[in-house]
Scaffold this motif. Structure first.
Motif, PDB file in Angstrom:
ATOM      1  N   ILE A  31       0.859  -1.181   0.000  1.00 29.14           N
ATOM      2  CA  ILE A  31       0.000   0.000   0.000  1.00 29.14           C
ATOM      3  C   ILE A  31       0.895   1.231   0.000  1.00 29.14           C
ATOM      4  O   ILE A  31       1.772   1.364   0.868  1.00 29.14           O
ATOM      5  N   LEU A  32       0.695   2.106  -0.961  1.00 29.19           N
ATOM      6  CA  LEU A  32       1.630   3.212  -1.168  1.00 29.19           C
ATOM      7  C   LEU A  32       0.925   4.564  -1.109  1.00 29.19           C
ATOM      8  O   LEU A  32      -0.216   4.696  -1.539  1.00 29.19           O
ATOM      9  N   TYR A  33       1.674   5.544  -0.566  1.00 33.99           N
ATOM     10  CA  TYR A  33       1.196   6.932  -0.631  1.00 33.99           C
ATOM     11  C   TYR A  33       2.378   7.866  -0.812  1.00 33.99           C
ATOM     12  O   TYR A  33       3.421   7.717  -0.158  1.00 33.99           O
ATOM     13  N   ASP A  34       2.220   8.815  -1.705  1.00 34.08           N
ATOM     14  CA  ASP A  34       3.203   9.881  -1.896  1.00 34.08           C
ATOM     15  C   ASP A  34       2.429  11.118  -2.358  1.00 34.08           C
ATOM     16  O   ASP A  34       1.477  10.990  -3.132  1.00 34.08           O
ATOM     17  N   PRO A  35       2.802  12.301  -1.862  1.00 34.06           N
ATOM     18  CA  PRO A  35       2.107  13.520  -2.316  1.00 34.06           C
ATOM     19  C   PRO A  35       2.141  13.688  -3.831  1.00 34.06           C
ATOM     20  O   PRO A  35       1.212  14.244  -4.418  1.00 34.06           O
ATOM     21  N   VAL A  36       3.232  13.208  -4.449  1.00 34.03           N
ATOM     22  CA  VAL A  36       3.299  13.198  -5.919  1.00 34.03           C
ATOM     23  C   VAL A  36       2.637  11.904  -6.385  1.00 34.03           C
ATOM     24  O   VAL A  36       3.286  10.859  -6.513  1.00 34.03           O
ATOM     25  N   ARG A  37       1.356  11.971  -6.610  1.00 38.49           N
ATOM     26  CA  ARG A  37       0.579  10.744  -6.832  1.00 38.49           C
ATOM     27  C   ARG A  37       0.992   9.992  -8.093  1.00 38.49           C
ATOM     28  O   ARG A  37       0.790   8.777  -8.192  1.00 38.49           O
ATOM     29  N   GLU A  38       1.571  10.686  -9.054  1.00 36.75           N
ATOM     30  CA  GLU A  38       1.996  10.017 -10.279  1.00 36.75           C
ATOM     31  C   GLU A  38       2.986   8.890  -9.995  1.00 36.75           C
ATOM     32  O   GLU A  38       3.002   7.872 -10.690  1.00 36.75           O
ATOM     33  N   LEU A  56      -3.279   8.340   6.617  1.00 33.46           N
ATOM     34  CA  LEU A  56      -4.129   7.705   7.628  1.00 33.46           C
ATOM     35  C   LEU A  56      -4.690   6.380   7.122  1.00 33.46           C
ATOM     36  O   LEU A  56      -4.663   5.370   7.830  1.00 33.46           O
ATOM     37  N   GLU A  57      -5.212   6.388   5.917  1.00 35.02           N
ATOM     38  CA  GLU A  57      -5.749   5.152   5.342  1.00 35.02           C
ATOM     39  C   GLU A  57      -4.648   4.105   5.216  1.00 35.02           C
ATOM     40  O   GLU A  57      -4.851   2.928   5.526  1.00 35.02           O
ATOM     41  N   LEU A  58      -3.486   4.532   4.754  1.00 34.36           N
ATOM     42  CA  LEU A  58      -2.357   3.617   4.600  1.00 34.36           C
ATOM     43  C   LEU A  58      -1.997   2.980   5.934  1.00 34.36           C
ATOM     44  O   LEU A  58      -1.824   1.753   6.032  1.00 34.36           O
ATOM     45  N   THR A  59      -1.887   3.794   6.978  1.00 29.68           N
ATOM     46  CA  THR A  59      -1.486   3.278   8.297  1.00 29.68           C
ATOM     47  C   THR A  59      -2.532   2.321   8.845  1.00 29.68           C
ATOM     48  O   THR A  59      -2.190   1.270   9.408  1.00 29.68           O
ATOM     49  N   LYS A  79       2.845  12.617  13.623  1.00 27.25           N
ATOM     50  CA  LYS A  79       1.681  13.152  14.339  1.00 27.25           C
ATOM     51  C   LYS A  79       0.392  12.869  13.565  1.00 27.25           C
ATOM     52  O   LYS A  79      -0.655  12.595  14.155  1.00 27.25           O
ATOM     53  N   GLU A  80       0.490  12.925  12.253  1.00 31.33           N
ATOM     54  CA  GLU A  80      -0.679  12.688  11.408  1.00 31.33           C
ATOM     55  C   GLU A  80      -1.191  11.252  11.539  1.00 31.33           C
ATOM     56  O   GLU A  80      -2.404  11.020  11.604  1.00 31.33           O
ATOM     57  N   ILE A  81      -0.278  10.268  11.598  1.00 37.16           N
ATOM     58  CA  ILE A  81      -0.704   8.865  11.591  1.00 37.16           C
ATOM     59  C   ILE A  81      -0.907   8.294  12.991  1.00 37.16           C
ATOM     60  O   ILE A  81      -1.361   7.161  13.138  1.00 37.16           O
ATOM     61  N   ARG A  82      -0.587   9.066  14.035  1.00 41.68           N
ATOM     62  CA  ARG A  82      -0.572   8.571  15.416  1.00 41.68           C
ATOM     63  C   ARG A  82      -1.854   7.839  15.804  1.00 41.68           C
ATOM     64  O   ARG A  82      -1.808   6.769  16.409  1.00 41.68           O
ATOM     65  N   GLU A  83      -2.992   8.393  15.442  1.00 42.51           N
ATOM     66  CA  GLU A  83      -4.258   7.794  15.884  1.00 42.51           C
ATOM     67  C   GLU A  83      -4.511   6.416  15.281  1.00 42.51           C
ATOM     68  O   GLU A  83      -5.314   5.644  15.802  1.00 42.51           O
ATOM     69  N   LYS A  84      -3.820   6.073  14.192  1.00 42.52           N
ATOM     70  CA  LYS A  84      -4.024   4.786  13.538  1.00 42.52           C
ATOM     71  C   LYS A  84      -2.948   3.760  13.896  1.00 42.52           C
ATOM     72  O   LYS A  84      -2.988   2.614  13.424  1.00 42.52           O
ATOM     73  N   VAL A  85      -1.983   4.152  14.715  1.00 47.46           N
ATOM     74  CA  VAL A  85      -0.911   3.239  15.112  1.00 47.46           C
ATOM     75  C   VAL A  85      -1.357   2.436  16.327  1.00 47.46           C
ATOM     76  O   VAL A  85      -1.773   3.009  17.337  1.00 47.46           O
ATOM     77  N   THR A  86      -1.273   1.102  16.239  1.00 42.63           N
ATOM     78  CA  THR A  86      -1.632   0.211  17.342  1.00 42.63           C
ATOM     79  C   THR A  86      -0.368  -0.367  17.968  1.00 42.63           C
ATOM     80  O   THR A  86       0.734  -0.202  17.442  1.00 42.63           O
ATOM     81  N   GLU A  87      -0.532  -1.071  19.083  1.00 42.74           N
ATOM     82  CA  GLU A  87       0.610  -1.670  19.781  1.00 42.74           C
ATOM     83  C   GLU A  87       1.358  -2.674  18.905  1.00 42.74           C
ATOM     84  O   GLU A  87       2.565  -2.848  19.037  1.00 42.74           O
ATOM     85  N   GLU A  88       0.641  -3.350  18.008  1.00 40.41           N
ATOM     86  CA  GLU A  88       1.232  -4.423  17.216  1.00 40.41           C
ATOM     87  C   GLU A  88       1.780  -3.967  15.871  1.00 40.41           C
ATOM     88  O   GLU A  88       2.437  -4.742  15.178  1.00 40.41           O
ATOM     89  N   LYS A  89       1.511  -2.744  15.487  1.00 37.04           N
ATOM     90  CA  LYS A  89       2.027  -2.256  14.200  1.00 37.04           C
ATOM     91  C   LYS A  89       3.531  -2.048  14.275  1.00 37.04           C
ATOM     92  O   LYS A  89       4.055  -1.523  15.251  1.00 37.04           O
ATOM     93  N   ILE A  90       4.204  -2.417  13.206  1.00 39.10           N
ATOM     94  CA  ILE A  90       5.646  -2.188  13.094  1.00 39.10           C
ATOM     95  C   ILE A  90       5.851  -0.903  12.293  1.00 39.10           C
ATOM     96  O   ILE A  90       5.391  -0.798  11.149  1.00 39.10           O
ATOM     97  N   ILE A  91       6.531   0.054  12.910  1.00 35.34           N
ATOM     98  CA  ILE A  91       6.815   1.338  12.252  1.00 35.34           C
ATOM     99  C   ILE A  91       8.308   1.384  11.955  1.00 35.34           C
ATOM    100  O   ILE A  91       9.138   1.324  12.871  1.00 35.34           O
TER     101      ILE A  91
END
Length: 264
Positions: A31-38, A56-59, A79-91
């Motif tokens: 699953i990929l995200y970049d501001p330069v969507r191309e 957020l969707e990606l996380t 800070k943007e993705i914080r709310e979607k990070v769980t204990e088991e997610k690997i960052i």
């Protein structure tokens, strides 16, 4: 298992393509995200990866999130993705100067892996320094090893040494390119066609690196094997030593390390 990439710059793209070339995961599990969507939409069309609408969707949809953005925007992204990070997610972070403790304070949870890859990962010849937070389990480490082994070698070190590793392995390709360019310029000055000079210089450098890696011999021993008494090589070495080559390289490593310590 879903792997998310926030950012598809040089390093992010190297890892993405390395994973795609391996049989590690299917393309639809990236699953990929970049501001330069191309950038990411092109990968979706070519390989069948998934493009997220935002970080957020990606996380939320990823088991592993690789944050491949510049150090100056790390805080904003975390800070943007914080709310979607769980204990088991690997960052997984890919940036100099961004410590595990700093990431923990911003996210509040998650398993943090700090990495420093280098650009030869683009051709599968990279090396990545890796260090882990205490929450990362052995099975998580094995997953990280599989991800980064798709584009080269891995070394696992203490976090206090990660910025030193960055200076030695992540910055040094630029130093080596300068050396190759200088070797070629010398050849051109003496009459070689430029394309021939670049080929001779680049293959000599890559071959020398492989000799150190594959033989296990000390670089000084390999240098001595090329250096005949009263010969051409020792004459060239004399000039390099007189010009302070060793000291210049050491100082470059120190400067890069000190710069990394000041980043955030």
């Amino acid at each position: 298992m879903k792997i998310g990439f926030i950012g598809a710059g040089n390093m992010g793209m190297a890892l993405i393509k390395g994973i795609l070339k391996s049989d590690f995961v299917e393309a639809e599990d990236l699953i990929l995200y970049d501001p330069v969507r191309e950038k990411v939409e092109g990968l979706e069309r070519e390989f069948g990866t998934v493009t997220a609408k935002d970080n957020l969707e990606l996380t939320e949809k990823s088991d592993v999130v690789i944050v491949a953005v510049k150090p100056n925007v790390y805080d904003e992204v975390l800070k943007e993705i914080r709310e979607k990070v769980t204990e088991e997610k690997i960052i997984i972070t890919i940036a100099p100067g961004i410590t595990i403790d700093h990431v923990k304070k911003l996210l509040g949870r998650g398993k943090i892996v700090r990495t420093i890859p280098n650009t030869p990962a683009l051709i599968g010849e990279g090396i990545t320094a890796v260090t882990y937070s205490e929450e990362v389990k052995e099975e998580d480490k094995e997953l990280v090893r599989k991800i980064f082994s798709t584009c080269g070698e891995i070394v696992e070190i203490e976090e206090k040494l990660i910025d030193v590793a960055m200076a030695v392995s992540s910055c040094s390709p630029a130093f080596v390119y300068m050396f190759i360019e200088a070797l070629a310029d010398g050849g051109v000055l003496l009459g070689l066609p430029r394309d021939v000079a670049y080929k001779l210089a680049s293959k000599a450098v890559s071959g020398a690196g492989s000799m150190v890696f594959k033989t296990g011999f000390h670089p000084g021993q390999l240098k001595d094997m090329v250096t005949s008494p009263g010969g051409t090589t020792i004459e060239g070495i004399r000039v390099l030593e007189k010009s302070g080559m060793r000291s210049a390289v050491i100082e470059a490593v120190i400067a890069a390390y000190q710069k990394a310590k000041g980043l955030k």
